[in-house]
Design an enzyme around this catalytic site. Structure first.
Site, short mmCIF file in Angstrom:
data_model
loop_
_atom_site.label_atom_id
_atom_site.label_comp_id
_atom_site.label_asym_id
_atom_site.label_seq_id
_atom_site.Cartn_x
_atom_site.Cartn_y
_atom_site.Cartn_z
N ASP A 1 -7.11 3.94 -3.44
CA ASP A 1 -8.07 4.94 -2.99
C ASP A 1 -9.52 4.59 -3.32
O ASP A 1 -10.44 5.14 -2.72
CB ASP A 1 -7.72 6.33 -3.55
CG ASP A 1 -7.88 6.42 -5.06
OD1 ASP A 1 -7.87 5.38 -5.75
OD2 ASP A 1 -7.97 7.56 -5.57
N ASN A 2 -9.74 3.72 -4.26
CA ASN A 2 -11.09 3.26 -4.61
C ASN A 2 -10.94 2.19 -5.68
O ASN A 2 -9.82 1.81 -6.04
CB ASN A 2 -11.99 4.40 -5.10
CG ASN A 2 -11.36 5.34 -6.10
OD1 ASN A 2 -11.14 6.51 -5.81
ND2 ASN A 2 -11.04 4.85 -7.29
N HIS B 1 -4.73 5.91 -12.55
CA HIS B 1 -5.74 6.88 -12.97
C HIS B 1 -5.46 7.29 -14.42
O HIS B 1 -4.31 7.39 -14.84
CB HIS B 1 -5.65 8.11 -12.06
CG HIS B 1 -6.81 9.04 -12.14
ND1 HIS B 1 -7.04 9.85 -13.24
CD2 HIS B 1 -7.79 9.33 -11.25
CE1 HIS B 1 -8.12 10.58 -13.02
NE2 HIS B 1 -8.60 10.29 -11.82
N HIS C 1 -4.43 16.05 -3.75
CA HIS C 1 -5.87 16.13 -4.03
C HIS C 1 -6.73 16.45 -2.80
O HIS C 1 -7.85 15.96 -2.66
CB HIS C 1 -6.37 14.84 -4.70
CG HIS C 1 -7.47 15.13 -5.69
ND1 HIS C 1 -7.98 14.18 -6.55
CD2 HIS C 1 -8.17 16.27 -5.95
CE1 HIS C 1 -8.93 14.70 -7.29
NE2 HIS C 1 -9.06 15.98 -6.94
N ARG D 1 -9.00 10.13 0.18
CA ARG D 1 -7.71 10.60 0.73
C ARG D 1 -7.93 11.34 2.05
O ARG D 1 -7.11 11.24 2.97
CB ARG D 1 -7.00 11.47 -0.30
CG ARG D 1 -6.51 10.65 -1.47
CD ARG D 1 -6.30 11.43 -2.76
NE ARG D 1 -6.35 10.50 -3.86
CZ ARG D 1 -5.31 9.77 -4.27
NH1 ARG D 1 -4.13 9.92 -3.69
NH2 ARG D 1 -5.44 8.90 -5.25
N LYS E 1 -15.53 2.12 -9.51
CA LYS E 1 -15.40 3.46 -8.94
C LYS E 1 -16.71 4.24 -9.14
O LYS E 1 -17.36 4.12 -10.18
CB LYS E 1 -14.24 4.19 -9.63
CG LYS E 1 -14.07 5.65 -9.24
CD LYS E 1 -12.91 6.27 -10.00
CE LYS E 1 -12.74 7.74 -9.66
NZ LYS E 1 -11.58 8.35 -10.36
N LYS F 1 0.32 12.28 -5.59
CA LYS F 1 -0.96 12.97 -5.73
C LYS F 1 -1.52 13.37 -4.35
O LYS F 1 -1.74 12.52 -3.49
CB LYS F 1 -1.96 12.06 -6.45
CG LYS F 1 -3.36 12.63 -6.56
CD LYS F 1 -4.27 11.66 -7.30
CE LYS F 1 -5.72 12.10 -7.28
NZ LYS F 1 -6.60 11.18 -8.03
N ASP G 1 -3.93 4.72 -7.32
CA ASP G 1 -5.07 5.54 -7.73
C ASP G 1 -5.93 4.79 -8.73
O ASP G 1 -5.48 4.49 -9.85
CB ASP G 1 -4.54 6.85 -8.35
CG ASP G 1 -5.60 7.91 -8.48
OD1 ASP G 1 -6.79 7.60 -8.28
OD2 ASP G 1 -5.25 9.07 -8.77
N ASP G 2 -7.16 4.45 -8.34
CA ASP G 2 -8.11 3.74 -9.22
C ASP G 2 -7.65 2.31 -9.54
O ASP G 2 -7.89 1.81 -10.64
CB ASP G 2 -8.33 4.51 -10.53
CG ASP G 2 -9.13 5.78 -10.35
OD1 ASP G 2 -9.49 6.11 -9.20
OD2 ASP G 2 -9.37 6.47 -11.35
N SER H 1 -5.50 15.34 -9.61
CA SER H 1 -5.42 14.20 -10.52
C SER H 1 -4.71 14.54 -11.82
O SER H 1 -4.70 15.70 -12.27
CB SER H 1 -6.82 13.67 -10.85
OG SER H 1 -7.45 13.17 -9.69
N CYS I 1 -11.77 10.02 -5.37
CA CYS I 1 -10.44 10.40 -4.90
C CYS I 1 -10.39 11.24 -3.63
O CYS I 1 -9.83 10.83 -2.62
CB CYS I 1 -9.71 11.16 -6.01
SG CYS I 1 -9.53 10.24 -7.54
#
Length: 452
Positions: free
Chosen positions: A278-279, A226, A149, A98, A294, A147, A54-55, A172, A94
């Protein structure tokens, strides 16, 4: 009848020491049976372990150039498999990313164009058919960890969308209330986030053991890195990159635990492992020199690390510069599982088996970059060329100021940092890519209008 109708609490295992070794002994025989008469060759329907951070920044692993963060286990994974230089998340934030991963469709097409919050009523639609639903129809045991989301209402729970088991958070780790769920029940309302990476790993090992003689799909959606950042005390100060670096080194350690668990259970040769994000990075983290982060549609917002390993299938040590996307995973997983995606559903990705298996050339659909709210399609990449026609609005009171010097055309082979706009030198390329944007945007809008 919705498409989902067409698809036909265990304790966490310890992740090291005697408990893991004992569990491994108990599953080696089943793994051998699964290989059957293949003489040790990988099976046609692989287990799939998908690790989704995540991130995470493009430059946060040492195999992607980091010097302040050491990731020896992930680096080894890259040496044993394929490391992609031009891999893309499904969106710059996010939720739509996903959604793209699991549906094979861009977030706006899947009805999830922006980040969801706990109070939102909407979420993943019953009409969307996602990876675990397809794989369950091929006999896979399916587990979602970490996660989610994609909606917080009961009808959005992972267990309502093809996952046999769920352990994790519905959104998140900076949203409240941050709770841990097992299947459809809250099991923890006060969460020590420093334990999340370890506990997610324990759950993944338990899922391996629970699968028996079924192939498995285990989706491990990490909550880190994240913000807010948390790490176990044993990793504090381990890196040369502050708390963020410590978090990445913790992730590296637990990726290693998962890989060790596969090997100890005799599952390594039968398992496709994919590690990606995810990014791009948010407040901290390295974009690896790429422009943007991001939220932005420059490369730093969407280009992510991606490593794939399936011993005997993916060539060891291969570095692929071919563009790939998380949108490709659904059609690819289905192909490996021997099933065909619903022909009535528009997918936005490709079957990339040939690329995973070492192809040096392959056609790929264009990569589309929507803005962070999914309102506008701001950029497209096709081959070496990337065109920006809109830009993230920094100042809502003066939106036109952020749209100066457009369009921007970049030759990503020569200029991956998007530093030099060559639109005036290649007007035909600009016209062609602008048509791609207009046609794709119209196609998505038409599908949404038809769906009501």
């Amino acid at each position: 009848m919705g498409r989902r109708e067409l698809i036909t609490r265990t304790s966490a295992a310890a992740v090291s020491g005697a408990a893991v070794l004992g569990a491994a002994e108990g599953t080696r025989a089943a793994a051998a049976d699964r290989r059957g008469a293949s003489g040790g060759r990988p099976r046609s329907r692989p287990n799939i372990l998908l690790i989704y951070t995540d991130d995470l920044g493009y430059g946060d692993f040492s195999c992607y150039g980091s010097t302040g963060i050491r990731t020896p286990r992930i680096d080894r994974l890259a040496r044993e498999g394929v490391r992609f230089t031009d891999a893309y998340a499904g969106a710059v934030v996010c939720t739509p990313s996903r959604a793209a991963l699991l549906t094979g469709r861009v977030g706006p097409r899947a009805g999830l164009p922006r980040v969801l919050f706990p109070e939102d009523e909407n979420g993943l639609s019953d009409d969307e058919r996602i990876i675990p639903e397809y794989l369950k129809s091929a006999g896979y045991a399916t587990t979602c960890i970490g996660k989610w989301h994609l909606g917080a209402k009961p009808e959005h729970n992972p267990t309502r969308h093809g996952f046999d088991h769920f352990f994790g958070a519905l959104y998140s780790n900076d949203m409240t209330p941050f709770e841990l769920w097992r299947d459809e029940e809250v099991v923890e309302s006060v969460v020590d986030q420093s334990t999340l990476t370890r506990r997610y790993t324990e759950e993944a090992v338990a899922a391996m053991d629970r699968s028996g003689d079924q192939p498995f799909f285990i989706y491990v959606a990490e909550s880190m890195p994240h913000i807010p950042l948390h790490v176990e005390p044993r990793f504090e100060g381990a890196s040369d990159a502050g708390l963020y670096g410590d978090v990445i080194q913790s992730l590296d350690h637990y990726v290693g635990v998962l890989l060790d668990a596969l090997r100890e259970r005799g599952l390594e040769e039968d398992t496709l492992v994919i590690l990606t994000s995810d990014n791009g990075p948010w407040f901290e983290g390295s974009s690896g020199g790429l422009r943007g982060r991001k939220i932005y549609t420059y490369e730093g917002g969407l280009r992510v690390p991606c490593i794939a390993r399936w011993p005997g299938v993916t060539p060891a040590g291969k570095v692929s510069e071919l563009p790939v996307s998380v949108l490709d995973l659904l059609p690819t997983f289905c192909a490996y599982a021997g099933i065909t995606p619903d022909p009535g559903v528009t997918l936005d990705g490709c079957d990339i088996r040939s690329v995973l298996e070492g192809a040096d050339t392959a056609e790929h659909t264009p990569i589309y970059y929507f803005d962070d709210l999914g309102r506008t399609l701001d950029a497209v990449r096709d081959g070496r060329w990337k065109l920006h026609v809109r830009r993230h609005i920094e100042n809502p009171d003066d939106p036109d100021r952020d749209q100066r010097e457009l369009p921007e055309l970049y030759d990503l082979e020569r200029d991956p940092t998007e530093s030099y706009n060559v639109s005036e030198s290649h007007p035909a390329v600009v016209r062609r890519l602008r048509r791609l944007i207009e046609e794709f945007e119209s196609d998505v809008k038409a599908e949404l209008a038809k769906a009501g």
